[in-house]
Scaffold this motif. Sequence first.
Motif, PDB file in Angstrom:
ATOM      1  N   LYS A   1       1.419 -63.608 -39.309  1.00 24.88           N
ATOM      2  CA  LYS A   1       0.790 -64.947 -39.699  1.00 24.88           C
ATOM      3  C   LYS A   1      -0.261 -64.997 -38.595  1.00 24.88           C
ATOM      4  CE  LYS A   1       1.240 -69.739 -40.607  1.00 24.88           C
ATOM      5  NZ  LYS A   1       2.380 -70.943 -40.862  1.00 24.88           N
TER       6      LYS A   1
ATOM      7  N   GLU B   1      -4.245 -70.688 -44.846  1.00 25.11           N
ATOM      8  CA  GLU B   1      -3.262 -69.843 -43.999  1.00 25.11           C
ATOM      9  C   GLU B   1      -3.420 -68.383 -44.376  1.00 25.11           C
ATOM     10  OE1 GLU B   1       1.290 -70.272 -44.485  1.00 25.11           O
ATOM     11  OE2 GLU B   1       0.922 -71.596 -42.817  1.00 25.11           O
TER      12      GLU B   1
ATOM     13  N   TYR C   1      -2.861 -64.040 -42.842  1.00 22.32           N
ATOM     14  CA  TYR C   1      -1.847 -63.012 -42.429  1.00 22.32           C
ATOM     15  C   TYR C   1      -2.829 -61.784 -42.343  1.00 22.32           C
ATOM     16  CZ  TYR C   1       1.828 -66.359 -44.055  1.00 22.32           C
ATOM     17  OH  TYR C   1       2.539 -67.286 -44.541  1.00 22.32           O
TER      18      TYR C   1
ATOM     19  N   GLU D   1      -2.654 -66.641 -48.435  1.00 23.51           N
ATOM     20  CA  GLU D   1      -1.421 -67.131 -48.916  1.00 23.51           C
ATOM     21  C   GLU D   1      -1.142 -66.989 -50.385  1.00 23.51           C
ATOM     22  OE1 GLU D   1       2.324 -68.326 -48.894  1.00 23.51           O
ATOM     23  OE2 GLU D   1       1.219 -68.490 -46.918  1.00 23.51           O
TER      24      GLU D   1
END
Length: 357
Positions: A243, A277, A279, A356
């Motif tokens: 993350k 979000e 990563y 995400e």
Amino acid sequence: MAEIILEIDNIIKKFEEQEVIKNISLKINKGEFLTLLGPSGCGKTTTLRIIAGFESPTSGNVLLEGEHVENKQPHERNVNTVFQNYALFPHMNVSENIAYGLKIRRVNKIEIKKRVGEMLSLVQLEGYEKRKIEQLSGGQKQRVAIARALINNPKILLLDEPLGALDLQLRKQMQIELKRLQKKLQITFVYVTHDQEEALNMSDRIAVMNKGVIEQIGSPEDIYERPKTKFVAGFIGESNLIKTKIEKIDEEKITVEFGPNKISVNYKNYDSSKNKESYILIRPENIKYSKVKHQYSMKAIIKEHSYIGSIIKTTMELASNQEIKVSDYDKKKDLIGIGSEVWMYFESEDVVIVEEG
């Protein structure tokens, strides 16, 4: 420019009130090998059945060479389907099974014999003409099913997990044979599988499906090296997803923060906003570790080493308790002992940012 042979336009499919296909669109080029890849229940087989005419879309269009076929019956579309269970006629021998479609169309016997001979040669089953279906191996039955589908010269061959019932060795052999056939005949193949390795080995392009939508379409290299979403990154190959926080987006670079590090990476496939979000993805083969600190490194503890043929797989754990997988092709180097503290590191060009999804 590639010629489009099949277009799926805004297809929705509901069973009762459940939407299993959620407004998908897809253009398939003439002569390409396209694979619908995804887990069970993602909608890939339903999509194939809509193309074949075995299911009708709740809404949307299916166009074959520019002609609307969404309301046509399967026999009215110039496509054929190969199923996992072969669907061969047990009371017919090999030649009779292959010739079935031509007999239905009342092709003359001389032409049937000629075409059956060509198909037997194509799928390497010469000499098996009179063999009963029950006397064949799984791979031979699959070849008969493919020959029966190809003898009618379809515009598109649809294949629904056709190798699923075969053992691993035969499955790999049939992957090579199918790709050889497709390239030789230049027929468009639309292939359904949940096997990522199979998709990567055989396809010109892959459409990765999840929960009734197509998450990404691209070449095998694009899908593996430049996944767009967390789902695609996790479904295709082994992955390490950490993350991250987006710090800055410039014209060509994204600066992200993870752990104690900040790193600037190329855009690649990332096209999300700062607020979503995100990563960083690093494949196991792109991670290294050592006792010495490097740029873009994080502390980790060695948990396990596994010998797997051509590679050594190492599992390590970050301070956040996240496990990281490392694949090392240098089997001769000295391994750092279990429980040792190391620095896990990588190169910035090996990092992909994914959203995400």
